[in-house]
Design an enzyme around this catalytic site. Structure first.
Site, PDB file in Angstrom:
ATOM      1  N   LYS A 102      39.453  17.789 -20.626  1.00 34.63           N
ATOM      2  CA  LYS A 102      38.038  18.419 -20.630  1.00 34.63           C
ATOM      3  C   LYS A 102      37.339  18.235 -21.824  1.00 34.63           C
ATOM      4  O   LYS A 102      36.206  18.295 -21.815  1.00 34.63           O
ATOM      5  CB  LYS A 102      38.224  19.755 -20.338  1.00 34.63           C
ATOM      6  CG  LYS A 102      37.236  20.650 -19.957  1.00 34.63           C
ATOM      7  CD  LYS A 102      36.488  20.121 -18.640  1.00 34.63           C
ATOM      8  CE  LYS A 102      35.436  20.979 -18.384  1.00 34.63           C
ATOM      9  NZ  LYS A 102      34.619  20.372 -17.227  1.00 34.63           N
TER      10      LYS A 102
ATOM     11  N   SER B 257      19.163  -6.173 -22.955  1.00 33.23           N
ATOM     12  CA  SER B 257      20.192  -5.125 -22.527  1.00 33.23           C
ATOM     13  C   SER B 257      19.695  -4.640 -21.366  1.00 33.23           C
ATOM     14  O   SER B 257      19.441  -5.518 -20.273  1.00 33.23           O
ATOM     15  CB  SER B 257      20.415  -4.034 -23.403  1.00 33.23           C
ATOM     16  OG  SER B 257      21.602  -3.622 -23.391  1.00 33.23           O
TER      17      SER B 257
END
Length: 286
Positions: A206, A154
């Site tokens: 939010k 990765s």
């Protein structure tokens, strides 16, 4: 003392380039109190750099070892954007430390070549690709090899792919060109404990990703879009670095490759034990 809640904030609800197995370990480590249990296997000591079988030159003011004119920069454990130290610490290596070591080694008159000594499952996306670009741009200044001791997966593979050559041992691995994002929903556990959390917010998005509520379809879609964008950046970066087509890299679907399999797919250049790889570099330097 490690700030585990801070680490949790950096690992959850943000794209990270890490193997799923390592992600599961992190999840399990945080399970007891969500940010209290040990997160990484670590003793706080700097990693010794004697795996190549050569005596190193005095460190002086360097944060890396110089062995027979070769700077050895350790890239081990979980990779994070800012660690604040130039050596691996507490099971982590910072992109900031790798960048600083690379810059100094490139300017160091005693250094003829650079080795990234990599054994890492990956880590944060933040800072990874900027560092990979810096390594790629440094090609041609001095030879830069990635010698894996054992694996580069990765984010660690993103860095390895930027080097001139990648050498993997028979039992080591490459790949996992993908991105993962983890979300934890604590709402049912809190409810079972008799705890009610009310999120008071301004802005509809939010609270997206809050662990105090289930993940909404809208939030999932937005996070998936971010993961897809980071994944495509990863694919294009590896394709450029390794001179492969994006289709080939994308087609691996984040598979990991053991030893020679990585060479066959184009993710590594040769299969050698680390000491043999180091001798090969010295032979090329003359």
């Amino acid at each position: 003392m490690i700030n585990y809640p801070h680490l949790a904030q950096r690992l959850f609800n943000v794209p990270i380039a890490i193997t799923p197995q390592k992600a599961e370990v992190v999840m399990a480590a945080l399970a007891d109190r969500f940010g209290i249990a040990r997160l990484f296997r670590a003793n706080g000591d700097a990693v010794a750099l004697d795996g190549f079988g050569y005596d190193s030159e005095p460190a002086q003011d360097r944060a890396y070892e110089v062995v027979a004119g070769v700077a050895i920069i350790p890239v081990t454990g979980t990779l994070v954007q800012k660690l604040g130290t130039m050596r691996p610490y507490s099971g982590m290596t910072g992109y900031d430390g790798i960048r600083a070591n690379l810059s100094m080694a490139l300017e160091d008159k005693d250094v003829r070549a650079i080795v990234l000594d990599i054994d890492s499952p990956g880590g944060e996306v933040a800072g990874c690709f900027d560092l990979a670009d810096a390594i790629f741009k440094a090609r041609g200044t001095k030879p830069i090899w990635a010698i894996l001791t054992e694996s580069a997966f990765s984010a660690a593979y993103a860095l390895a792919s930027a080097c001139d050559r990648i050498i993997v041992p028979r039992t080591g691995g490459t790949g996992s060109v993908g991105v993962i994002c983890m979300h934890v929903d604590m709402s049912k556990a809190l409810g079972a404990a008799g705890i009610t959390v009310t999120l008071i917010h301004y802005g509809d998005r939010k609270t997206d990703g809050s662990d105090m509520q289930p993940l909404s379809k809208e939030a999932l879609s937005r996070f998936q879009a971010d993961v897809d964008a980071m994944g495509e950046l990863f694919v294009k970066t590896v394709a450029r670095n390794r001179k492969l087509s994006a289709a080939v890299v994308r087609g691996t679907q984040a598979t990991t490759f053991l030893g020679a399999e990585g060479v066959e797919i184009g993710f590594a250049d040769a299969v050698m034990a680390p000491d043999e790889a180091f001798r090969s570099l010295l032979a090329e330097l003359g």
